[in-house]
Design a protein around this motif. Structure first.
Motif, PDB file in Angstrom:
ATOM      1  N   LEU A  76      29.132 144.880 -10.458  1.00 49.75           N
ATOM      2  CA  LEU A  76      28.595 146.268 -10.423  1.00 49.75           C
ATOM      3  C   LEU A  76      28.647 146.854  -9.349  1.00 49.75           C
ATOM      4  O   LEU A  76      28.266 146.411  -8.105  1.00 49.75           O
ATOM      5  CB  LEU A  76      27.200 146.371 -10.743  1.00 49.75           C
ATOM      6  CG  LEU A  76      26.601 145.537 -12.078  1.00 49.75           C
ATOM      7  CD1 LEU A  76      25.289 145.517 -12.264  1.00 49.75           C
ATOM      8  CD2 LEU A  76      27.318 146.278 -13.404  1.00 49.75           C
ATOM      9  N   THR A  77      29.374 148.081  -8.877  1.00 50.34           N
ATOM     10  CA  THR A  77      29.724 148.574  -7.569  1.00 50.34           C
ATOM     11  C   THR A  77      29.481 149.967  -7.735  1.00 50.34           C
ATOM     12  O   THR A  77      29.566 150.857  -8.438  1.00 50.34           O
ATOM     13  CB  THR A  77      30.924 148.442  -7.350  1.00 50.34           C
ATOM     14  OG1 THR A  77      32.090 149.117  -8.083  1.00 50.34           O
ATOM     15  CG2 THR A  77      31.398 146.966  -6.713  1.00 50.34           C
ATOM     16  N   VAL A  78      28.829 150.704  -6.448  1.00 52.48           N
ATOM     17  CA  VAL A  78      28.699 152.073  -6.084  1.00 52.48           C
ATOM     18  C   VAL A  78      29.692 152.389  -5.062  1.00 52.48           C
ATOM     19  O   VAL A  78      29.469 151.593  -3.992  1.00 52.48           O
ATOM     20  CB  VAL A  78      27.528 152.213  -6.080  1.00 52.48           C
ATOM     21  CG1 VAL A  78      27.316 153.899  -5.576  1.00 52.48           C
ATOM     22  CG2 VAL A  78      26.492 151.978  -7.214  1.00 52.48           C
ATOM     23  N   THR A  79      30.838 153.215  -5.041  1.00 54.79           N
ATOM     24  CA  THR A  79      31.469 153.565  -3.934  1.00 54.79           C
ATOM     25  C   THR A  79      31.360 155.014  -3.729  1.00 54.79           C
ATOM     26  O   THR A  79      31.049 155.950  -4.467  1.00 54.79           O
ATOM     27  CB  THR A  79      33.026 153.209  -4.329  1.00 54.79           C
ATOM     28  OG1 THR A  79      33.438 153.966  -5.323  1.00 54.79           O
ATOM     29  CG2 THR A  79      33.097 151.865  -4.688  1.00 54.79           C
ATOM     30  N   GLN A  80      31.529 155.248  -2.415  1.00 52.60           N
ATOM     31  CA  GLN A  80      31.424 156.342  -1.792  1.00 52.60           C
ATOM     32  C   GLN A  80      33.067 157.054  -1.408  1.00 52.60           C
ATOM     33  O   GLN A  80      33.698 156.277  -0.931  1.00 52.60           O
ATOM     34  CB  GLN A  80      30.545 156.400  -0.508  1.00 52.60           C
ATOM     35  CG  GLN A  80      30.583 157.802   0.127  1.00 52.60           C
ATOM     36  CD  GLN A  80      29.391 158.795  -0.718  1.00 52.60           C
ATOM     37  OE1 GLN A  80      28.542 158.054  -1.027  1.00 52.60           O
ATOM     38  NE2 GLN A  80      29.547 159.842  -0.807  1.00 52.60           N
ATOM     39  N   GLY A  81      33.157 158.387  -1.645  1.00 53.17           N
ATOM     40  CA  GLY A  81      34.343 158.947  -1.114  1.00 53.17           C
ATOM     41  C   GLY A  81      35.221 159.379  -2.353  1.00 53.17           C
ATOM     42  O   GLY A  81      35.155 158.859  -3.449  1.00 53.17           O
ATOM     43  N   GLU A  82      36.284 160.172  -1.941  1.00 53.99           N
ATOM     44  CA  GLU A  82      37.055 160.831  -2.931  1.00 53.99           C
ATOM     45  C   GLU A  82      37.790 159.663  -3.818  1.00 53.99           C
ATOM     46  O   GLU A  82      38.065 159.971  -5.063  1.00 53.99           O
ATOM     47  CB  GLU A  82      38.109 161.557  -2.190  1.00 53.99           C
ATOM     48  CG  GLU A  82      39.224 162.382  -3.100  1.00 53.99           C
ATOM     49  CD  GLU A  82      38.583 163.663  -3.710  1.00 53.99           C
ATOM     50  OE1 GLU A  82      38.867 163.956  -4.903  1.00 53.99           O
ATOM     51  OE2 GLU A  82      37.784 164.102  -3.082  1.00 53.99           O
ATOM     52  N   ALA A 107      26.779 146.749  -3.921  1.00 53.11           N
ATOM     53  CA  ALA A 107      27.355 145.754  -5.094  1.00 53.11           C
ATOM     54  C   ALA A 107      26.362 144.781  -5.507  1.00 53.11           C
ATOM     55  O   ALA A 107      25.629 144.485  -4.818  1.00 53.11           O
ATOM     56  CB  ALA A 107      28.661 145.360  -4.612  1.00 53.11           C
ATOM     57  N   ALA A 108      26.625 144.220  -6.749  1.00 54.94           N
ATOM     58  CA  ALA A 108      25.683 143.163  -7.078  1.00 54.94           C
ATOM     59  C   ALA A 108      26.617 142.498  -8.387  1.00 54.94           C
ATOM     60  O   ALA A 108      27.330 143.231  -9.037  1.00 54.94           O
ATOM     61  CB  ALA A 108      24.370 143.828  -7.896  1.00 54.94           C
ATOM     62  N   THR A 109      26.229 141.046  -8.500  1.00 55.07           N
ATOM     63  CA  THR A 109      26.647 140.510  -9.606  1.00 55.07           C
ATOM     64  C   THR A 109      25.676 140.445 -10.550  1.00 55.07           C
ATOM     65  O   THR A 109      24.535 140.347 -10.199  1.00 55.07           O
ATOM     66  CB  THR A 109      27.400 139.088  -9.273  1.00 55.07           C
ATOM     67  OG1 THR A 109      26.322 138.595  -8.724  1.00 55.07           O
ATOM     68  CG2 THR A 109      28.256 139.362  -8.063  1.00 55.07           C
ATOM     69  N   LEU A 110      26.223 140.284 -11.906  1.00 57.23           N
ATOM     70  CA  LEU A 110      25.288 140.204 -13.035  1.00 57.23           C
ATOM     71  C   LEU A 110      25.785 139.254 -14.008  1.00 57.23           C
ATOM     72  O   LEU A 110      26.958 139.519 -14.507  1.00 57.23           O
ATOM     73  CB  LEU A 110      24.928 141.287 -13.733  1.00 57.23           C
ATOM     74  CG  LEU A 110      23.835 141.618 -14.784  1.00 57.23           C
ATOM     75  CD1 LEU A 110      22.750 141.105 -14.461  1.00 57.23           C
ATOM     76  CD2 LEU A 110      23.885 142.923 -15.228  1.00 57.23           C
ATOM     77  N   SER A 111      25.065 138.088 -14.690  1.00 58.88           N
ATOM     78  CA  SER A 111      25.595 137.242 -15.562  1.00 58.88           C
ATOM     79  C   SER A 111      24.655 137.439 -16.617  1.00 58.88           C
ATOM     80  O   SER A 111      23.171 137.097 -16.301  1.00 58.88           O
ATOM     81  CB  SER A 111      25.785 135.857 -15.129  1.00 58.88           C
ATOM     82  OG  SER A 111      26.098 135.069 -15.962  1.00 58.88           O
ATOM     83  N   CYS A 112      24.844 137.921 -17.796  1.00 54.80           N
ATOM     84  CA  CYS A 112      24.142 137.962 -19.054  1.00 54.80           C
ATOM     85  C   CYS A 112      24.018 136.719 -19.998  1.00 54.80           C
ATOM     86  O   CYS A 112      23.023 136.656 -20.844  1.00 54.80           O
ATOM     87  CB  CYS A 112      24.101 139.362 -19.429  1.00 54.80           C
ATOM     88  SG  CYS A 112      23.778 140.592 -18.496  1.00 54.80           S
ATOM     89  N   PRO A 161      18.483 150.835 -15.421  1.00 53.44           N
ATOM     90  CA  PRO A 161      18.390 149.701 -14.489  1.00 53.44           C
ATOM     91  C   PRO A 161      19.680 148.963 -13.902  1.00 53.44           C
ATOM     92  O   PRO A 161      19.660 148.433 -13.115  1.00 53.44           O
ATOM     93  CB  PRO A 161      17.229 148.488 -15.212  1.00 53.44           C
ATOM     94  CG  PRO A 161      17.813 148.977 -16.703  1.00 53.44           C
ATOM     95  CD  PRO A 161      17.810 150.453 -16.611  1.00 53.44           C
ATOM     96  N   VAL A 162      20.781 149.456 -14.674  1.00 52.86           N
ATOM     97  CA  VAL A 162      22.020 148.709 -14.367  1.00 52.86           C
ATOM     98  C   VAL A 162      22.270 149.059 -13.121  1.00 52.86           C
ATOM     99  O   VAL A 162      22.951 148.146 -12.339  1.00 52.86           O
ATOM    100  CB  VAL A 162      23.165 149.386 -15.287  1.00 52.86           C
ATOM    101  CG1 VAL A 162      24.532 148.601 -14.965  1.00 52.86           C
ATOM    102  CG2 VAL A 162      22.791 148.737 -16.874  1.00 52.86           C
ATOM    103  N   PHE A 163      22.393 150.304 -12.555  1.00 55.31           N
ATOM    104  CA  PHE A 163      22.797 150.608 -11.165  1.00 55.31           C
ATOM    105  C   PHE A 163      21.400 150.841 -10.227  1.00 55.31           C
ATOM    106  O   PHE A 163      21.476 151.391  -9.061  1.00 55.31           O
ATOM    107  CB  PHE A 163      23.698 151.792 -11.095  1.00 55.31           C
ATOM    108  CG  PHE A 163      25.054 151.632 -11.567  1.00 55.31           C
ATOM    109  CD1 PHE A 163      26.025 150.769 -11.231  1.00 55.31           C
ATOM    110  CD2 PHE A 163      25.247 151.843 -12.982  1.00 55.31           C
ATOM    111  CE1 PHE A 163      27.215 150.467 -11.656  1.00 55.31           C
ATOM    112  CE2 PHE A 163      26.376 151.604 -13.598  1.00 55.31           C
ATOM    113  CZ  PHE A 163      27.500 150.896 -12.818  1.00 55.31           C
TER     114      PHE A 163
END
Length: 139
Positions: A38-44, A52-57, A135-137
């Motif tokens: 999971l990522t959150v990025t900034q910018g155009e 960023a985070a990793t998630l294993s379900c 809760p995902v992000f």
């Protein structure tokens, strides 16, 4: 140089194969493995990763996400349609009308299938209002 690239590629392939359960002897769950980044990025163009985070379900719940159980439950509730992560924005939350784009993304394997999803918001406030407590992000 070519030998080093080949060695790194082979090591990466072996690591990914083990991470998805392909090379293991135990039976896979009926839904298949689920592990995403999971990522959150900034910018155009999303050039700067801000979170960023990793998630294993599946087969086990784990990762660097602070609440992997809640995040896995929220992803499972989408039944494969990751656009369901987006909610109707909170009508009581007011956001500035300036353009400072933020992109939320999910990449990896979900229930045995490759997934790649992203959504760009006009700014971080709009992202928070639209994800509305999802809760995902929340990392």
């Amino acid at each position: 140089m070519r030998l080093r690239i080949a060695a790194v590629s082979a090591a990466t392939l072996l690591a990914l194969t083990g991470a998805t359960g392909v090379a293991t002897a135990r039976p896979a769950t009926s839904a298949g493995p689920s592990a995403v980044v999971l990522t959150v990025t900034q910018g155009e163009y999303g050039a700067t990763v801000t979170k960023a985070a990793t998630l294993s379900c599946a087969p086990t719940v784990k990762g660097t996400h602070p609440d992997p159980k809640a995040a896995c439950a929220a992803l499972a509730a989408t039944t494969g349609n990751l656009d369901a992560l987006l909610a109707t924005p909170d009508p009581n939350r007011f956001c500035p009308m300036h353009y400072d784009p933020v992109t939320a993304a999910v990449d990896g394997v979900w229930q045995g299938q490759r997934v790649s999803w992203k959504h760009t918001f006009s700014n971080a406030c709009v992202m928070a209002a639209t994800l509305n407590g999802n809760p995902v992000f929340a990392f």
